[in-house]
Design an enzyme around this catalytic site. Structure first.
Site, PDB file in Angstrom:
ATOM      1  N   ASP A 187      -5.386  32.008   1.411  1.00 42.69           N
ATOM      2  CA  ASP A 187      -6.081  31.383   2.543  1.00 42.69           C
ATOM      3  C   ASP A 187      -7.215  30.523   2.004  1.00 42.69           C
ATOM      4  O   ASP A 187      -8.378  30.670   2.394  1.00 42.69           O
ATOM      5  CB  ASP A 187      -6.613  32.449   3.497  1.00 42.69           C
ATOM      6  CG  ASP A 187      -7.137  31.862   4.803  1.00 42.69           C
ATOM      7  OD1 ASP A 187      -6.798  30.697   5.116  1.00 42.69           O
ATOM      8  OD2 ASP A 187      -7.893  32.556   5.514  1.00 42.69           O
ATOM      9  N   ALA A 188      -6.860  29.615   1.111  1.00 44.84           N
ATOM     10  CA  ALA A 188      -7.862  28.860   0.356  1.00 44.84           C
ATOM     11  C   ALA A 188      -8.351  27.641   1.124  1.00 44.84           C
ATOM     12  O   ALA A 188      -8.336  26.519   0.619  1.00 44.84           O
ATOM     13  CB  ALA A 188      -7.289  28.449  -0.994  1.00 44.84           C
TER      14      ALA A 188
END
Length: 294
Positions: free
Chosen positions: A187-188
Protein backbone atom coordinates in the site's frame (compact mmCIF):
# COMPACT_ATOMS: atom_id res chain seq x y z
CA UNK A 1 -13.58 -14.67 10.88
CA UNK A 2 -13.07 -10.94 11.30
CA UNK A 3 -15.03 -8.70 13.69
CA UNK A 4 -17.31 -6.01 12.32
CA UNK A 5 -15.99 -2.47 12.49
CA UNK A 6 -18.71 -1.63 15.02
CA UNK A 7 -17.70 -4.51 17.32
CA UNK A 8 -14.03 -3.65 16.99
CA UNK A 9 -14.58 0.03 17.79
CA UNK A 10 -16.51 -0.99 20.89
CA UNK A 11 -13.49 -3.03 21.97
CA UNK A 12 -10.92 -0.23 21.47
CA UNK A 13 -11.04 1.14 25.06
CA UNK A 14 -10.40 -2.34 26.45
CA UNK A 15 -7.57 -3.00 23.95
CA UNK A 16 -6.02 0.37 24.71
CA UNK A 17 -6.12 -0.18 28.47
CA UNK A 18 -4.58 -3.64 28.12
CA UNK A 19 -1.73 -2.35 25.93
CA UNK A 20 -1.04 0.57 28.28
CA UNK A 21 -0.78 -1.85 31.18
CA UNK A 22 1.27 -4.44 29.29
CA UNK A 23 3.96 -1.99 28.20
CA UNK A 24 3.66 0.53 31.07
CA UNK A 25 2.77 3.36 28.70
CA UNK A 26 1.56 6.90 29.30
CA UNK A 27 -1.02 7.58 26.58
CA UNK A 28 -1.43 10.97 24.96
CA UNK A 29 -3.63 12.31 22.21
CA UNK A 30 -4.84 10.07 19.38
CA UNK A 31 -4.00 10.87 15.79
CA UNK A 32 -6.92 11.94 13.63
CA UNK A 33 -8.00 10.36 10.40
CA UNK A 34 -7.52 6.63 10.93
CA UNK A 35 -10.39 4.89 9.13
CA UNK A 36 -9.56 1.35 10.24
CA UNK A 37 -7.15 1.98 13.08
CA UNK A 38 -6.88 3.82 16.38
CA UNK A 39 -3.43 5.38 16.74
CA UNK A 40 -2.30 7.08 19.94
CA UNK A 41 0.82 8.98 20.96
CA UNK A 42 2.42 7.29 23.97
CA UNK A 43 5.38 7.80 26.29
CA UNK A 44 7.56 4.78 27.07
CA UNK A 45 8.75 3.88 30.59
CA UNK A 46 12.20 5.28 29.74
CA UNK A 47 10.66 8.59 28.66
CA UNK A 48 10.94 7.95 24.95
CA UNK A 49 8.18 8.69 22.46
CA UNK A 50 6.31 5.99 20.56
CA UNK A 51 3.00 5.24 18.88
CA UNK A 52 0.43 2.66 19.87
CA UNK A 53 -1.53 1.34 16.89
CA UNK A 54 -4.72 -0.67 17.27
CA UNK A 55 -5.93 -1.93 13.88
CA UNK A 56 -9.26 -3.31 12.83
CA UNK A 57 -8.48 -7.00 12.30
CA UNK A 58 -8.60 -7.72 8.57
CA UNK A 59 -6.78 -9.78 6.01
CA UNK A 60 -4.51 -7.14 4.53
CA UNK A 61 -3.10 -6.00 7.89
CA UNK A 62 -2.72 -9.42 9.48
CA UNK A 63 1.05 -9.56 8.98
CA UNK A 64 1.99 -5.88 9.32
CA UNK A 65 4.08 -6.66 12.40
CA UNK A 66 5.94 -9.45 10.59
CA UNK A 67 6.89 -7.13 7.74
CA UNK A 68 7.98 -4.27 10.00
CA UNK A 69 9.99 -6.68 12.12
CA UNK A 70 11.67 -8.11 9.03
CA UNK A 71 12.57 -4.69 7.62
CA UNK A 72 13.83 -3.58 11.07
CA UNK A 73 13.79 0.12 10.24
CA UNK A 74 15.38 -0.14 6.79
CA UNK A 75 13.21 2.48 5.12
CA UNK A 76 10.22 1.78 7.36
CA UNK A 77 9.07 2.74 10.83
CA UNK A 78 10.49 0.38 13.46
CA UNK A 79 8.37 -2.17 15.27
CA UNK A 80 9.07 -1.86 18.99
CA UNK A 81 6.70 -4.58 20.19
CA UNK A 82 3.62 -6.55 19.20
CA UNK A 83 0.99 -7.93 21.57
CA UNK A 84 1.69 -11.69 21.66
CA UNK A 85 -2.06 -12.33 21.93
CA UNK A 86 -3.15 -9.87 19.24
CA UNK A 87 -1.10 -9.18 16.07
CA UNK A 88 -3.18 -6.07 15.40
CA UNK A 89 -1.87 -4.25 18.51
CA UNK A 90 1.52 -2.70 17.71
CA UNK A 91 3.95 -0.44 19.53
CA UNK A 92 5.83 1.58 16.91
CA UNK A 93 8.56 4.15 16.47
CA UNK A 94 7.09 7.64 16.32
CA UNK A 95 7.63 9.72 13.20
CA UNK A 96 8.10 13.40 13.95
CA UNK A 97 7.05 15.76 12.48
CA UNK A 98 5.02 13.12 10.67
CA UNK A 99 4.20 15.22 7.61
CA UNK A 100 2.90 13.00 4.79
CA UNK A 101 4.76 13.04 1.49
CA UNK A 102 1.48 13.63 -0.34
CA UNK A 103 1.10 16.91 1.58
CA UNK A 104 4.41 18.35 0.38
CA UNK A 105 3.08 20.38 -2.52
CA UNK A 106 6.17 22.57 -2.22
CA UNK A 107 8.37 19.64 -3.32
CA UNK A 108 8.45 18.82 -7.06
CA UNK A 109 6.64 15.63 -8.02
CA UNK A 110 9.84 14.11 -9.41
CA UNK A 111 11.62 14.55 -6.08
CA UNK A 112 8.72 12.96 -4.23
CA UNK A 113 8.73 10.04 -6.65
CA UNK A 114 12.44 9.51 -6.04
CA UNK A 115 11.93 9.72 -2.27
CA UNK A 116 9.23 7.04 -2.26
CA UNK A 117 11.04 4.88 -4.79
CA UNK A 118 14.24 5.00 -2.77
CA UNK A 119 12.45 3.89 0.39
CA UNK A 120 10.76 1.01 -1.39
CA UNK A 121 14.09 -0.08 -2.84
CA UNK A 122 15.47 -0.32 0.70
CA UNK A 123 12.53 -2.49 1.78
CA UNK A 124 12.93 -4.80 -1.21
CA UNK A 125 16.69 -5.16 -0.62
CA UNK A 126 16.05 -7.09 2.61
CA UNK A 127 14.83 -10.10 0.64
CA UNK A 128 12.29 -12.60 1.99
CA UNK A 129 12.32 -14.42 5.35
CA UNK A 130 12.81 -18.17 5.02
CA UNK A 131 9.63 -19.01 6.93
CA UNK A 132 7.40 -16.07 6.13
CA UNK A 133 3.62 -15.79 6.68
CA UNK A 134 2.87 -13.50 3.75
CA UNK A 135 0.41 -14.09 0.92
CA UNK A 136 1.74 -13.99 -2.63
CA UNK A 137 1.07 -11.15 -5.04
CA UNK A 138 0.25 -13.80 -7.64
CA UNK A 139 -2.54 -15.34 -5.56
CA UNK A 140 -4.06 -12.00 -4.56
CA UNK A 141 -3.87 -10.57 -8.09
CA UNK A 142 -5.53 -13.70 -9.48
CA UNK A 143 -8.38 -13.22 -6.99
CA UNK A 144 -8.74 -9.61 -8.09
CA UNK A 145 -8.80 -10.64 -11.74
CA UNK A 146 -11.59 -13.14 -11.10
CA UNK A 147 -13.58 -10.55 -9.14
CA UNK A 148 -13.12 -7.92 -11.84
CA UNK A 149 -14.31 -10.37 -14.52
CA UNK A 150 -17.36 -11.27 -12.42
CA UNK A 151 -18.19 -7.64 -11.71
CA UNK A 152 -17.90 -6.73 -15.39
CA UNK A 153 -20.32 -9.52 -16.25
CA UNK A 154 -22.81 -8.95 -13.43
CA UNK A 155 -22.80 -5.16 -13.18
CA UNK A 156 -22.24 -4.36 -16.89
CA UNK A 157 -20.63 -0.92 -16.42
CA UNK A 158 -20.01 1.13 -19.60
CA UNK A 159 -16.32 0.21 -19.76
CA UNK A 160 -14.19 -0.76 -22.74
CA UNK A 161 -14.29 -4.58 -22.55
CA UNK A 162 -10.96 -4.86 -24.34
CA UNK A 163 -9.24 -2.69 -21.73
CA UNK A 164 -10.88 -4.63 -18.92
CA UNK A 165 -9.62 -7.89 -20.45
CA UNK A 166 -6.15 -6.41 -20.76
CA UNK A 167 -6.20 -5.36 -17.12
CA UNK A 168 -7.37 -8.73 -15.83
CA UNK A 169 -4.92 -10.59 -18.09
CA UNK A 170 -2.11 -8.47 -16.66
CA UNK A 171 -3.22 -9.25 -13.12
CA UNK A 172 -2.85 -12.94 -13.93
CA UNK A 173 0.36 -12.83 -15.94
CA UNK A 174 2.51 -10.07 -14.45
CA UNK A 175 3.26 -11.89 -11.17
CA UNK A 176 4.39 -15.00 -13.03
CA UNK A 177 6.86 -13.00 -15.12
CA UNK A 178 8.51 -11.16 -12.24
CA UNK A 179 12.32 -11.32 -12.40
CA UNK A 180 12.51 -11.58 -8.60
CA UNK A 181 10.35 -11.71 -5.49
CA UNK A 182 10.54 -9.50 -2.41
CA UNK A 183 8.36 -8.51 0.52
CA UNK A 184 6.33 -5.71 -1.05
CA UNK A 185 4.83 -2.92 1.01
CA UNK A 186 1.44 -3.50 -0.58
CA UNK A 187 0.00 0.00 0.00
CA UNK A 188 2.83 2.31 -0.99
CA UNK A 189 0.80 5.45 -1.55
CA UNK A 190 2.48 8.78 -0.61
CA UNK A 191 0.12 9.17 2.34
CA UNK A 192 2.02 6.27 3.92
CA UNK A 193 5.38 8.05 3.71
CA UNK A 194 6.06 10.25 6.74
CA UNK A 195 8.76 12.77 7.60
CA UNK A 196 10.83 11.51 10.54
CA UNK A 197 13.87 12.28 12.69
CA UNK A 198 15.87 9.05 12.39
CA UNK A 199 15.64 9.37 8.61
CA UNK A 200 14.19 12.12 6.44
CA UNK A 201 11.28 9.85 5.46
CA UNK A 202 9.92 6.46 6.55
CA UNK A 203 7.07 4.30 5.30
CA UNK A 204 4.22 3.13 7.51
CA UNK A 205 1.13 0.90 7.28
CA UNK A 206 2.29 -1.96 5.07
CA UNK A 207 -0.12 -4.54 3.66
CA UNK A 208 2.68 -7.00 2.93
CA UNK A 209 2.82 -9.71 0.33
CA UNK A 210 5.60 -11.58 -1.45
CA UNK A 211 6.14 -11.01 -5.14
CA UNK A 212 7.05 -8.57 -7.90
CA UNK A 213 8.54 -5.33 -6.53
CA UNK A 214 7.08 -3.37 -9.46
CA UNK A 215 3.65 -4.04 -7.96
CA UNK A 216 4.36 -1.37 -5.33
CA UNK A 217 4.91 1.54 -7.70
CA UNK A 218 1.46 2.29 -9.14
CA UNK A 219 0.09 4.18 -6.08
CA UNK A 220 3.21 6.33 -5.94
CA UNK A 221 2.99 7.16 -9.62
CA UNK A 222 -0.64 8.29 -9.59
CA UNK A 223 -0.92 9.86 -6.14
CA UNK A 224 2.06 12.13 -5.40
CA UNK A 225 -0.12 14.53 -7.33
CA UNK A 226 -2.47 13.97 -10.25
CA UNK A 227 -0.60 13.48 -13.55
CA UNK A 228 -3.91 12.93 -15.34
CA UNK A 229 -4.96 16.55 -14.73
CA UNK A 230 -1.98 17.98 -16.60
CA UNK A 231 -2.15 19.39 -20.11
CA UNK A 232 -0.49 16.26 -21.52
CA UNK A 233 -1.31 13.28 -19.26
CA UNK A 234 0.48 10.72 -21.45
CA UNK A 235 3.70 12.71 -21.35
CA UNK A 236 3.41 13.22 -17.58
CA UNK A 237 2.82 9.52 -16.92
CA UNK A 238 5.66 8.49 -19.26
CA UNK A 239 8.04 10.80 -17.39
CA UNK A 240 6.96 9.42 -14.03
CA UNK A 241 7.44 5.85 -15.17
CA UNK A 242 10.95 6.78 -16.33
CA UNK A 243 11.77 8.45 -12.99
CA UNK A 244 10.58 5.46 -10.97
CA UNK A 245 12.42 3.06 -13.25
CA UNK A 246 15.62 5.04 -12.86
CA UNK A 247 15.21 5.23 -9.07
CA UNK A 248 14.24 1.61 -8.41
CA UNK A 249 15.78 -0.34 -11.28
CA UNK A 250 12.38 -1.77 -12.22
CA UNK A 251 11.40 -2.21 -15.86
CA UNK A 252 9.38 0.75 -17.16
CA UNK A 253 7.15 -1.67 -19.05
CA UNK A 254 6.33 -3.57 -15.87
CA UNK A 255 5.68 -0.37 -13.93
CA UNK A 256 3.23 0.84 -16.58
CA UNK A 257 1.59 -2.59 -16.90
CA UNK A 258 0.99 -2.86 -13.16
CA UNK A 259 -0.47 0.63 -13.20
CA UNK A 260 -2.93 -0.37 -15.94
CA UNK A 261 -3.86 -3.57 -14.14
CA UNK A 262 -4.43 -1.91 -10.79
CA UNK A 263 -6.47 0.95 -12.27
CA UNK A 264 -8.75 -1.52 -14.04
CA UNK A 265 -9.19 -3.50 -10.84
CA UNK A 266 -9.90 -0.28 -8.95
CA UNK A 267 -12.50 0.75 -11.51
CA UNK A 268 -14.46 -2.50 -11.12
CA UNK A 269 -14.13 -2.33 -7.33
CA UNK A 270 -15.60 1.20 -7.38
CA UNK A 271 -18.55 0.04 -9.44
CA UNK A 272 -19.17 -2.79 -6.97
CA UNK A 273 -19.44 -0.14 -4.24
CA UNK A 274 -21.94 1.95 -6.23
CA UNK A 275 -19.37 4.58 -7.27
CA UNK A 276 -19.70 4.45 -11.05
CA UNK A 277 -18.18 7.92 -11.48
CA UNK A 278 -15.00 6.84 -9.71
CA UNK A 279 -14.90 3.73 -11.87
CA UNK A 280 -15.25 5.72 -15.07
CA UNK A 281 -12.41 8.00 -13.93
CA UNK A 282 -10.14 5.04 -13.10
CA UNK A 283 -10.80 3.48 -16.51
CA UNK A 284 -9.96 6.75 -18.25
CA UNK A 285 -6.66 6.78 -16.38
CA UNK A 286 -6.02 3.15 -17.26
CA UNK A 287 -6.54 4.01 -20.92
CA UNK A 288 -3.88 6.74 -20.71
CA UNK A 289 -1.32 4.45 -19.06
CA UNK A 290 -2.07 1.61 -21.46
CA UNK A 291 -1.10 3.84 -24.37
CA UNK A 292 2.51 3.72 -23.13
CA UNK A 293 2.67 0.16 -24.41
CA UNK A 294 0.98 0.90 -27.71
Amino acid sequence: MWPTEQDWRASVPRLLARAVERWDLRPGEPYAGGSVSHVVRVRLPDGGDAVLKLSLPHREAEHEAAALGWWDGAGAVRLLAVDPDDPFVLLLERCDPGTRLVQRDDVPAEERLRTAGGLLTRLWATGIPDDHPFESVADVAAEWAALADARMLELAPPFDPGLVRRGTDLLRTLPRGAPRSVVVHGDANPGNVLAAVRAPWLVIDPKPMVGDPAYDLSPVLVQVDDPFRTGDPLRAVRHRVAVLSDTTGQSPDRIAAWCTARLVESALWSVSRGALGDGVDAMARAAVVDRLGA
